[in-house]
Design an enzyme around this catalytic site. Structure first.
Site, PDB file in Angstrom:
ATOM      1  N   LYS A  76       0.870  -1.185   0.000  1.00  0.00           N
ATOM      2  CA  LYS A  76       0.000   0.000   0.000  1.00  0.00           C
ATOM      3  C   LYS A  76       0.896   1.220   0.000  1.00  0.00           C
ATOM      4  CE  LYS A  76      -4.527   0.538   0.198  1.00  0.00           C
ATOM      5  NZ  LYS A  76      -5.485  -0.341  -0.486  1.00  0.00           N
ATOM      6  N   ASP A 116      -6.611   4.268  -5.204  1.00  0.00           N
ATOM      7  CA  ASP A 116      -7.226   4.076  -3.891  1.00  0.00           C
ATOM      8  C   ASP A 116      -7.979   5.377  -3.576  1.00  0.00           C
ATOM      9  OD1 ASP A 116      -7.092   3.750  -0.695  1.00  0.00           O
ATOM     10  OD2 ASP A 116      -6.731   1.805  -1.605  1.00  0.00           O
TER      11      ASP A 116
END
Length: 375
Positions: A76, A116
């Site tokens: 991430k 995201d």
């Protein structure tokens, strides 16, 4: 080993703003585990991005990819900024600088970023272009979630919702319910919520309530998601839709319905409201909508929970499809893509369900037994 990420990198991104000043933003990329394949995970632009949050999300991605058995590990990334206060040019300069700073960590066989929170296909196009400049040729497989014209995947937008629908279909089979008689309430009417409501409506379920950040609407006789979408496009919210009663997001969770789909933010079902939930199935389309205490209460009540790492993994599966097509320079038809997605989601659901029966565990524990076990 599994408790710690393989590596975490913090970078400082100096960016020349439109007014000529230079502002320094802090970014990071956390790579949790790559024992099953390249790292995979989104990049978020948000004022509250922290290394701890990004590390937790990277680990979550590892388990999610393992549950649906696609060859990725979890990662991430994020930049601490407020994209709502930045111009398009400032965002482009920030994205290109951030990519330049992490370029040694990413790549089609090392780490494949995706969109995201507050990042989109345009941001992915800038990342791909910056990476390609370093390589000296175009590398579309370096990111997923790109514009279709650059090798993006047409079905990606609705893949998460389609995965949710496949999981719900399997759950009602196991519970002896039928789609035609089942009522659905969807919290959140963004991309995932709207597409889930539309797909379930098309498959014969009766959608009785939907909501967005401003509030929700309820009609026990059923709501047409297509008409609600048109209304929202005109008015900016689902509120005020004809033939419906206005409810809050909190009230929506406690409405009488067979299937509840939380598709908004995390921590929506808590110990304060879990006892009041009337749904037989909770299908977690959002990440972490149920707190651990609420999870225990729902399980004691006999509510069937389809956990987020299984239910919303259609999105990362679609990213995998995009990456495979880019690597092989192929283009799949919509039917082919949907049929492959269905195969992966149905297999994953049944493996988790069998594990839960065999180990006498709830679905969330079973999904983690399967995911962590594979890693």
């Amino acid at each position: 080993m599994l408790k710690h990420p393989k590596r975490a990198m913090i970078v400082s991104c100096p960016v020349k703003m439109d007014d000529g000043t230079v502002k320094v933003f802090t970014g990071c990329r956390v790579q949790h585990n790559d024992s099953r394949g390249p790292f995979k995970g989104g990049i978020r632009y948000h004022p509250d991005v922290t290394l701890d949050e990004v590390t937790a999300l990277a680990m979550w991605m590892t388990w999610k990819c393992a549950v649906v058995d696609i060859p990725y590990g979890g990662a991430k990334g994020g930049v601490c900024c407020n994209p709502k206060e930045m111009s398009r040019n400032e965002l482009e300069r920030l994205t290109r600088r951030y990519t330049t700073l992490i370029v040694d960590l990413i790549g089609p066989y090392r780490d494949v970023p995706a969109p995201d929170v507050y990042t989109d296909e345009q941001v992915m196009a800038w990342i791909m272009d910056t990476y390609s400049i370093f390589k000296g040729y175009s590398v579309p497989e370096s990111v997923t979630g790109k514009p279709i014209i650059l090798g993006g995947f047409k079905q990606r937008e609705e893949a998460t919702s389609r995965g949710v629908a496949f999981c719900i279909r399997e759950a009602i089979k196991h519970l002896g319910m039928t789609a035609k008689k089942s009522t659905v309430a969807v919290q959140g009417f963004g991309s995932v919520g709207w597409n889930a409501a539309r797909i379930l409506h098309d498959e014969g379920y009766r959608v009785v309530a939907v909501s967005d950040s401003k509030g929700g609407i309820y009609n026990p006789g059923g709501i047409d998601p297509y008409k609600v979408f048109e209304h929202k496009s005109r008015k900016g919210s689902v509120i005020g839709y004809a033939d419906s009663k206005q409810v809050t997001n909190e009230e929506l969770l406690e409405l009488p319905c067979d299937i509840l789909v939380p598709a908004a933010l995390e921590n929506q079902i808590t110990r304060d409201n879990a006892a009041n939930i009337k749904a037989k199935i909770v299908a977690e389309a959002a990440n972490g909508p149920t707190t651990p205490e609420a999870d225990r209460i729902l399980n004691e009540k006999g509510v069937f929970i389809i956990p987020d790492i299984l239910d919303n993994s259609g999105g990362v599966t679609a990213s995998y499809f995009e990456w495979v097509q880019n690597l092989t320079r192929e283009r799949w038809t919509e039917e082919e893509a949907n049929s492959r997605l269905e195969g992966i989601m149905v297999k994953a659901f049944n493996e988790v369900y069998e594990t839960s029966k065999k180990r006498q565990a709830d679905m969330r524990t079973a999904a983690l037994i399967l995911g962590v076990g594979r890693v």
